[in-house]
Design a protein around this motif. Sequence first.
Motif, PDB file in Angstrom:
ATOM      1  N   UNK A   1       0.834  -1.207   0.000  1.00 49.61           N
ATOM      2  CA  UNK A   1       0.000   0.000   0.000  1.00 49.61           C
ATOM      3  C   UNK A   1       0.873   1.263   0.000  1.00 49.61           C
ATOM      4  N   UNK A   2       1.950   1.227   0.760  1.00 50.14           N
ATOM      5  CA  UNK A   2       2.864   2.378   0.787  1.00 50.14           C
ATOM      6  C   UNK A   2       3.469   2.598  -0.598  1.00 50.14           C
ATOM      7  N   UNK A   3       3.871   1.523  -1.260  1.00 44.62           N
ATOM      8  CA  UNK A   3       4.472   1.654  -2.595  1.00 44.62           C
ATOM      9  C   UNK A   3       3.461   2.222  -3.592  1.00 44.62           C
ATOM     10  N   UNK A   4       2.208   1.775  -3.493  1.00 43.70           N
ATOM     11  CA  UNK A   4       1.178   2.309  -4.395  1.00 43.70           C
ATOM     12  C   UNK A   4       0.951   3.791  -4.115  1.00 43.70           C
ATOM     13  N   UNK A   5       0.913   4.131  -2.814  1.00 43.73           N
ATOM     14  CA  UNK A   5       0.635   5.509  -2.407  1.00 43.73           C
ATOM     15  C   UNK A   5       1.721   6.476  -2.882  1.00 43.73           C
ATOM     16  N   UNK A   6       2.953   5.995  -2.876  1.00 42.02           N
ATOM     17  CA  UNK A   6       4.078   6.871  -3.204  1.00 42.02           C
ATOM     18  C   UNK A   6       4.490   6.749  -4.675  1.00 42.02           C
ATOM     19  N   UNK A   7       3.693   6.042  -5.463  1.00 41.00           N
ATOM     20  CA  UNK A   7       4.073   5.835  -6.861  1.00 41.00           C
ATOM     21  C   UNK A   7       3.892   7.106  -7.693  1.00 41.00           C
ATOM     22  N   UNK A   8       2.836   7.855  -7.407  1.00 37.15           N
ATOM     23  CA  UNK A   8       2.525   9.035  -8.226  1.00 37.15           C
ATOM     24  C   UNK A   8       3.398  10.238  -7.875  1.00 37.15           C
ATOM     25  N   UNK A   9       3.994  10.205  -6.704  1.00 33.82           N
ATOM     26  CA  UNK A   9       4.841  11.302  -6.260  1.00 33.82           C
ATOM     27  C   UNK A   9       5.223  11.031  -4.830  1.00 33.82           C
ATOM     28  N   UNK A  10       6.223  11.741  -4.326  1.00 34.32           N
ATOM     29  CA  UNK A  10       6.645  11.474  -2.949  1.00 34.32           C
ATOM     30  C   UNK A  10       5.550  11.848  -1.955  1.00 34.32           C
ATOM     31  N   UNK A  11       5.616  11.252  -0.786  1.00 32.56           N
ATOM     32  CA  UNK A  11       4.613  11.526   0.241  1.00 32.56           C
ATOM     33  C   UNK A  11       5.302  11.578   1.598  1.00 32.56           C
ATOM     34  N   UNK A  12       4.860  12.523   2.424  1.00 35.97           N
ATOM     35  CA  UNK A  12       5.486  12.672   3.739  1.00 35.97           C
ATOM     36  C   UNK A  12       5.084  11.515   4.656  1.00 35.97           C
ATOM     37  N   UNK A  13       5.963  11.202   5.600  1.00 39.75           N
ATOM     38  CA  UNK A  13       5.718  10.122   6.557  1.00 39.75           C
ATOM     39  C   UNK A  13       4.362  10.299   7.247  1.00 39.75           C
TER      40      UNK A  13
END
Lengths: 206, 120
Positions: B50-62
């Motif tokens: 899920x983290x990899x999918x979430x951060x696929x479109x662009x970086x995301x803060x912790x």
Amino acid sequence: MHSTTSEPPSPAPDAAPVPLLATAEQALKIAVVGGFGVGKTTLVRSVSEIRPLNTEETMTRAGDGVDDLHGVEAKRSTTVAFDFGRITLDATSVLYVFGAPGQERFWFLWDRLFSGALGAVVLVDTRRLADSFYAIDRLEAQGTPFVVAHNDFGESTHDLDEVRSALDLDPGVPLVRCDARERDSAKQVLIALVRHVRSLVTEGSR
Amino acid sequence: MSRSHRQEGPDRLYVITSGRSAGADESLDAVTLIAAESEPAPGMQSEHAEILRMCAAGPMAVVEISAHLHLPVAVVRILLTDLLDSGRVTARHPRPAPSPATPLASPDVLEKVLVALHNL
């Protein structure tokens, strides 16, 4: 698990993740602290480009900054929920604005959050000024730049000199009035903080 | 929040981290930006995928990852450390945290923030 938040959780369904620009490299943070119901979440909502999100930090006092999930099992930990929003600054930078309870019993949770923050906004309500005493003391002791914002929801009867005096505020600390519901008013509070930080930088380099 | 972990027991958190409570990368700040470097792989733990999918479109803060996963920041740090160790994500850390020695941000950064706030 004991959970504490100063604001009611949003009843709305979860927002889908809104990605940052692929070029985003640097994140900055500003903390908004204050007592229960003073308008921290409202201020974050007013300036955020995304619907404010809510998450939790779970730690134990004994852990001294080291997260301890066994403490969760033993129910020795404190869980504090905090809201945050974000503002894209440019192609490479983004600013996160955190709303956090300012009372003494929560402060150990915020040392980590405040570490590296540009500065803090202490949001006060004249009906409960004492809620902010501890936060102001800690920010002064830590040397974290801060401004105080009197959130009057548009109906203040107090003048700012009275508020400054009641808070025993250092003359060097900016005190501004705001209506946290208004985007422009909330934005002016953040601008006041960044200007204050800039003036400290300028003084420091002389 | 419809699926808040606040309504859940600690068991789920214990399972998600395989019982680990330490070993998280301490350099992971709440606003460290996480970028995905690979696609989710079959058989991967669902939170990692899920983290990899979430951060696929662009970086995301912790903290954003934490909010969207409905997991405490402490748990997310452990999951992210797994992904960092296996090279599946990279971390873009904020500038070195101000310390007593260097307490304040640079004038350039502050100007940038002011301009952006004025333009809000």
